[in-house]
Design a protein around this motif. Structure first.
Motif, mmCIF file in Angstrom:
data_model
loop_
_atom_site.group_PDB
_atom_site.id
_atom_site.type_symbol
_atom_site.label_atom_id
_atom_site.label_comp_id
_atom_site.label_asym_id
_atom_site.label_seq_id
_atom_site.Cartn_x
_atom_site.Cartn_y
_atom_site.Cartn_z
ATOM 1 N N THR A 1 3.580 11.218 -2.884
ATOM 2 C CA THR A 1 2.080 11.726 -1.307
ATOM 3 C C THR A 1 2.410 9.930 -0.628
ATOM 4 N N GLY A 2 3.159 9.243 -0.794
ATOM 5 C CA GLY A 2 3.339 8.493 0.015
ATOM 6 C C GLY A 2 4.113 8.935 1.164
ATOM 7 N N LEU A 3 5.294 9.650 0.870
ATOM 8 C CA LEU A 3 6.632 9.142 1.609
ATOM 9 C C LEU A 3 6.554 9.492 3.281
ATOM 10 N N GLY A 4 5.364 10.265 3.534
ATOM 11 C CA GLY A 4 4.686 11.030 4.292
ATOM 12 C C GLY A 4 4.927 12.003 4.859
ATOM 13 N N ILE A 5 4.711 12.258 6.565
ATOM 14 C CA ILE A 5 5.464 14.015 6.989
ATOM 15 C C ILE A 5 7.001 13.899 6.700
ATOM 16 N N GLY A 6 7.382 13.116 7.614
ATOM 17 C CA GLY A 6 8.618 13.140 7.774
ATOM 18 C C GLY A 6 9.277 13.097 6.702
ATOM 19 N N PHE A 7 9.736 12.853 5.638
ATOM 20 C CA PHE A 7 10.117 12.756 4.530
ATOM 21 C C PHE A 7 10.333 14.899 3.974
ATOM 22 N N TRP A 8 8.901 15.697 4.039
ATOM 23 C CA TRP A 8 8.966 16.716 4.269
ATOM 24 C C TRP A 8 9.272 17.309 5.422
ATOM 25 N N LEU A 9 9.261 17.045 6.227
ATOM 26 C CA LEU A 9 10.372 17.574 6.890
ATOM 27 C C LEU A 9 11.478 17.179 7.263
ATOM 28 N N ALA A 10 12.281 16.394 6.496
ATOM 29 C CA ALA A 10 13.566 16.389 6.260
ATOM 30 C C ALA A 10 14.109 17.071 5.401
ATOM 31 N N LEU B 1 19.888 12.302 9.988
ATOM 32 C CA LEU B 1 19.063 11.826 10.602
ATOM 33 C C LEU B 1 18.298 12.259 9.344
ATOM 34 N N SER B 2 17.983 13.301 8.760
ATOM 35 C CA SER B 2 17.440 13.862 7.798
ATOM 36 C C SER B 2 18.174 13.447 6.648
ATOM 37 N N PHE B 3 19.255 13.519 5.903
ATOM 38 C CA PHE B 3 19.940 13.371 4.878
ATOM 39 C C PHE B 3 19.725 11.778 4.828
ATOM 40 N N ASN B 4 19.469 11.111 5.730
ATOM 41 C CA ASN B 4 18.988 9.193 6.078
ATOM 42 C C ASN B 4 17.879 9.555 5.400
ATOM 43 N N TRP B 5 16.844 10.315 6.104
ATOM 44 C CA TRP B 5 15.215 9.952 5.783
ATOM 45 C C TRP B 5 14.850 10.080 4.038
ATOM 46 N N LEU B 6 15.607 11.697 4.030
ATOM 47 C CA LEU B 6 15.414 11.717 2.226
ATOM 48 C C LEU B 6 16.182 10.822 1.524
ATOM 49 N N GLY B 7 16.907 9.971 1.851
ATOM 50 C CA GLY B 7 17.567 8.622 0.972
ATOM 51 C C GLY B 7 16.984 8.078 0.754
ATOM 52 N N ARG B 8 15.982 7.661 1.197
ATOM 53 C CA ARG B 8 15.453 6.126 1.848
ATOM 54 C C ARG B 8 13.937 6.828 0.902
ATOM 55 N N GLY B 9 13.733 7.813 1.541
ATOM 56 C CA GLY B 9 12.356 8.508 0.137
ATOM 57 C C GLY B 9 12.617 8.477 -1.139
ATOM 58 N N LEU B 10 13.651 8.898 -1.545
ATOM 59 C CA LEU B 10 14.375 8.956 -2.861
ATOM 60 C C LEU B 10 14.059 7.246 -3.526
ATOM 61 N N HIS B 11 15.198 7.018 -2.844
ATOM 62 C CA HIS B 11 14.762 5.483 -3.402
ATOM 63 C C HIS B 11 13.791 4.467 -3.501
ATOM 64 N N ALA B 12 12.643 5.057 -2.284
ATOM 65 C CA ALA B 12 11.276 4.256 -2.290
ATOM 66 C C ALA B 12 10.294 5.353 -3.708
ATOM 67 N N VAL B 13 11.022 5.900 -4.137
ATOM 68 C CA VAL B 13 10.334 6.757 -5.172
ATOM 69 C C VAL B 13 10.975 6.392 -7.155
ATOM 70 N N TYR B 14 11.701 6.240 -6.974
ATOM 71 C CA TYR B 14 12.980 5.765 -7.786
ATOM 72 C C TYR B 14 12.993 4.105 -7.905
ATOM 73 N N ASP B 15 12.427 3.432 -6.942
ATOM 74 C CA ASP B 15 13.190 2.086 -6.852
ATOM 75 C C ASP B 15 12.585 1.601 -8.336
ATOM 76 N N PRO B 16 13.597 1.053 -9.011
ATOM 77 C CA PRO B 16 13.686 -0.176 -10.016
ATOM 78 C C PRO B 16 12.511 -1.025 -10.312
ATOM 79 N N ARG B 17 12.186 -1.829 -9.126
ATOM 80 C CA ARG B 17 11.148 -3.183 -8.840
ATOM 81 C C ARG B 17 9.650 -1.961 -8.826
ATOM 82 N N ARG B 18 9.323 -1.001 -8.676
ATOM 83 C CA ARG B 18 7.774 -0.766 -8.579
ATOM 84 C C ARG B 18 7.679 0.166 -10.202
#
Length: 309
Positions: free
Chosen positions: A38-47, A289-306
């Protein structure tokens, strides 16, 4: 109450406590995941929407109601965008539909990116996991080979391979996959080092699980999560690499359209027909840009540090 009954009650209480702790852990992980999504933002979903739309039109390009990408119309040459309902993105110097050509160009770019990264990921992950798990001589040999491949200038190697071999989609995918493999080897190896020390892997070893089971059931699924989050970024790089080859005239031969080739073809008409360059350029920029944003969002979700893994 007999001593055996007391021991049984204590054991049951411990089992219940463990079950409760496991359920609490799963609930916590679920909350963290939901919060991250839910915290990914509109940019991720547009990408994500742009990539999904591009995939759909690229897959169904042969049946879409577009004029053929290689069909000329000399009565409608260099029509600018939005001047015709039938040709919303204009036409090129031969009267060919720019919309049709960028859609078919998307087929090339997406095919190169997805298949090259898919092959590189499968090969690199397999080698990297083996190196990270067995270590020793196996790890040293694989690391030296991967470092040597990374040290070699990738553009020089790519140009050499596509120059020597026939210009085809298969050869371009293979050439890019070879360049991608070392990156996934190093990433999979590093993650295997971490996962192999986790408690569930130690428990599997104590229970007598085979090496194959430990690798495929315990280590590989956890390593793949990080690699899948990294894959969209590599797909973006592969699309840029294919576009660069096309710009240099080393990608697929005509009449197959490619975004890089279309950008190169429009260079000579920048002063009179700017859309020949900026239409395919805009598609490439948005996709990368969309693929980069998608990768950034997936990394934020599945980051082991979380603590999600």
């Amino acid at each position: 109450m007999a001593p055996n009954d007391d021991a049984g009650v204590i054991a049951n209480d411990r089992d219940v406590s463990r079950v409760d702790a496991a359920e609490s852990r799963l609930q916590t992980v679920g909350k963290v995941k939901r919060r991250a999504w839910t915290g990914l933002g509109i940019g991720f979903w547009l990408a994500a929407f742009w990539i999904a739309l591009l995939i759909v039109v690229a897959v169904f390009a042969p049946v879409l109601p577009f004029r053929s990408y290689k069909q000329p119309d000399f009565n409608k040459t260099l029509v600018p965008p939005f001047h015709s309902f039938k040709e919303p993105l204009g036409t090129d110097e031969l009267g060919r539909s720019m919309l049709s050509r960028v859609v078919w160009g998307a087929r090339v770019s997406l095919a190169v990116g997805v298949f090259a990264v898919g092959i590189g990921m499968v090969v690199g992950t397999t080698i990297g996991v083996l190196a990270g798990y067995f270590r020793g001589v196996v790890d040293r040999v694989i690391t030296v080979v991967a470092d040597a491949m990374i040290a070699f200038p990738p553009l020089v190697l790519l140009l050499a391979m596509v120059t020597i071999f026939e210009r085809s989609l298969r050869n371009i995918v293979i050439a890019l996959a070879i360049l991608i493999v070392p990156s996934f080897i190093r990433l999979a190896r590093a993650n295997t080092f971490v996962v192999a020390e986790r408690e569930f892997v130690t428990a599997a070893k104590v229970m007598g699980a085979s090496r194959l089971r430990i690798l495929t059931r315990e280590i590989l699924p956890n390593v793949l999560i990080t690699l899948l989050a990294y894959a969209p970024v590599v797909i973006a790089l592969a699309i840029i690499a294919e576009g660069s080859l096309a710009f240099l005239g080393l990608s697929l031969p005509p009449p197959t359209p490619s975004w890089g080739k279309m950008i190169n073809d429009g260079r000579s008409k920048l002063d009179t027909a700017l859309h020949l360059t900026y239409v395919p350029g805009a598609f490439m920029v948005l996709t990368v840009l969309s693929f980069n944003w998608l990768g950034r969002g997936l990394h934020a979700v599945y980051d082991p540090r979380r603590g999600v893994l």
